[in-house]
Enzyme design. Structure first.
Site, PDB file in Angstrom:
ATOM      1  N   HIS A   1     -31.770  35.681  92.641  1.00 24.90           N
ATOM      2  CA  HIS A   1     -30.301  35.620  92.780  1.00 24.90           C
ATOM      3  C   HIS A   1     -29.831  35.908  94.208  1.00 24.90           C
ATOM      4  O   HIS A   1     -28.646  35.719  94.513  1.00 24.90           O
ATOM      5  CB  HIS A   1     -29.619  36.607  91.821  1.00 24.90           C
ATOM      6  CG  HIS A   1     -29.828  36.292  90.375  1.00 24.90           C
ATOM      7  ND1 HIS A   1     -29.490  35.075  89.823  1.00 24.90           N
ATOM      8  CD2 HIS A   1     -30.364  37.033  89.355  1.00 24.90           C
ATOM      9  CE1 HIS A   1     -29.803  35.078  88.529  1.00 24.90           C
ATOM     10  NE2 HIS A   1     -30.334  36.249  88.218  1.00 24.90           N
TER      11      HIS A   1
ATOM     12  N   ASP B   1     -37.099  31.815  84.646  1.00 19.39           N
ATOM     13  CA  ASP B   1     -36.254  32.945  84.244  1.00 19.39           C
ATOM     14  C   ASP B   1     -35.078  32.395  83.426  1.00 19.39           C
ATOM     15  O   ASP B   1     -34.635  31.270  83.643  1.00 19.39           O
ATOM     16  CB  ASP B   1     -35.733  33.649  85.501  1.00 19.39           C
ATOM     17  CG  ASP B   1     -35.051  34.973  85.211  1.00 19.39           C
ATOM     18  OD1 ASP B   1     -35.706  36.022  85.366  1.00 19.39           O
ATOM     19  OD2 ASP B   1     -33.858  34.956  84.836  1.00 19.39           O
TER      20      ASP B   1
ATOM     21  N   HIS C   1     -32.062  33.237  83.573  1.00 16.63           N
ATOM     22  CA  HIS C   1     -30.862  33.126  84.409  1.00 16.63           C
ATOM     23  C   HIS C   1     -31.096  32.093  85.517  1.00 16.63           C
ATOM     24  O   HIS C   1     -32.214  31.954  86.014  1.00 16.63           O
ATOM     25  CB  HIS C   1     -30.533  34.476  85.052  1.00 16.63           C
ATOM     26  CG  HIS C   1     -30.312  35.578  84.058  1.00 16.63           C
ATOM     27  ND1 HIS C   1     -31.317  36.441  83.674  1.00 16.63           N
ATOM     28  CD2 HIS C   1     -29.207  35.932  83.357  1.00 16.63           C
ATOM     29  CE1 HIS C   1     -30.832  37.300  82.773  1.00 16.63           C
ATOM     30  NE2 HIS C   1     -29.568  37.012  82.562  1.00 16.63           N
TER      31      HIS C   1
ATOM     32  N   ASP D   1     -37.322  36.753  80.595  1.00 21.52           N
ATOM     33  CA  ASP D   1     -36.158  37.164  79.803  1.00 21.52           C
ATOM     34  C   ASP D   1     -35.632  36.052  78.895  1.00 21.52           C
ATOM     35  O   ASP D   1     -34.634  36.247  78.197  1.00 21.52           O
ATOM     36  CB  ASP D   1     -35.047  37.737  80.699  1.00 21.52           C
ATOM     37  CG  ASP D   1     -34.870  36.960  81.995  1.00 21.52           C
ATOM     38  OD1 ASP D   1     -35.473  35.883  82.147  1.00 21.52           O
ATOM     39  OD2 ASP D   1     -34.113  37.450  82.863  1.00 21.52           O
TER      40      ASP D   1
HETATM   41 ZN    ZN Z   1     -33.213  36.799  84.516  1.00 16.43          ZN
END
Ligand code: ZN
Length: 308
Positions: A127, A164, A166, A245
């Site tokens: 991120h 991931d 996200h 995740d």
């Molecule tokens: Zn994540």
């Protein structure tokens, strides 16, 4: 050829306060499962590498951002960058080793000391953009690895796989329109950081999926969308932003992957690397917050990286 397993005690010193899901115990969960599965004895372990060098870090993060982070680094207690992203006195030390691990892993696979590598490091990175820390991330480890491979080792085609749950918005912002890098990802949407639905550049293969998407559906999407683009790109090195995740036991999202799905995903990536990249894969930990599911998934992932 062996798989390199890289981790460092410094990565456990960074913590963001009681109850924060991105906690030092994540690395213990991984090492516990590697030990109890017996897998550790098959790996070449390295805890003796240098923190990221200034040149490698500066390829991704400008001086001004690095100075800002050092200015924020607290002598005691915490400095909150945002509600999710917090520095303690050891954060930058840990982040330097996390980025140093991927640089060292790239050097190792390029020197044929190992074919594949997994970096059990934190803080995660995907991120973080060039000038902004967010989403538990400070330095973008996988971006540091990619530019190190390109600038230091002279590679011209690198792939970044981000599984991931996200969206890896930081990595995307760094490499959008950089045709040397192909980035393939799927991610739950809507979900933090709530972007990436529309591919911002031709070298991005983004697959947003709704909550409760199953592993079988993900496999089909990967087969249809990632694999043809990877074949077309013919990467000389494959990097993985390995977040776990999307596991069905992980409470930070609502997807339905299980260990067998991570094995399948990793096998597809290894097959691409075998075909075009002399087998070279460097994988680095991103998310994964259910400690048991994280440890089990990493074991499955490393087994597939090692073809065990
Ligand atoms: Zn994540």
């Amino acid at each position: 050829m062996e798989t390199l397993y890289i981790t460092h005690p410094a990565c456990k010193l960074h913590e963001m306060g009681p109850g924060h899901p991105e906690c030092p115990e994540r690395l213990d969960a991984i090492s516990d499962q590697l030990l109890s599965s017996g897998l550790l004895s098959y790996l070449k372990e390295n805890q003796d590498f240098l923190p990221v060098d200034a040149q490698s870090l500066s390829r991704v993060h400008p001086e001004q951002y690095q100075t800002q982070l050092h200015g924020w680094s607290p002598d005691s207690g915490y400095h909150e960058i945002d509600g999710d992203t917090v520095m303690n006195p050891h954060t930058l030390h840990a982040a330097s080793y996390a980025a140093g691990a991927v640089v060292s892993a790239v050097d190792a696979v390029m020197a044929k000391e190992a074919t594949t590598a997994f970096c059990a490091v934190r803080p995660p990175g995907h991120h973080a953009s060039r000038e902004q820390a967010m989403g538990f991330c400070f330095y973008n480890n996988i971006a540091v690895a990619a530019l190190h491979a390109i600038e230091k080792h002279g590679l011209t085609r690198v792939a970044i796989i981000d599984f991931d749950v996200h969206h890896g918005n930081g990595t995307e912002a760094i490499f959008a329109h950089d045709s040397r890098v192909l980035m393939c990802s799927f991610f739950q949407y809507p979900l933090f950081p709530d972007c990436g639905v529309h591919n911002p550049a031709p070298n991005m293969v983004n697959i947003p999926v709704p909550a409760y998407t199953s592993g079988a559906a993900v496999r089909q999407l990967v087969t249809e969308h990632w694999l043809p683009r990877l074949v077309e790109h013919q990467p000389e090195l494959v990097l993985i932003s390995a977040g776990f995740d999307a596991h069905r036991e992980d409470d930070l999202a609502q997807m339905g992957l299980v260990e067998a799905d991570y094995a399948w995903l990793t096998e597809q990536i290894v097959a691409v690397a075998d075909q075009y990249a002399q087998g070279r894969v460097v994988s680095s930990l991103e998310g994964g917050y259910n400690l048991s599911a994280l440890g089990r998934s990493v074991v499955t992932h490393i087994k597939a990286l090692s073809k065990l």
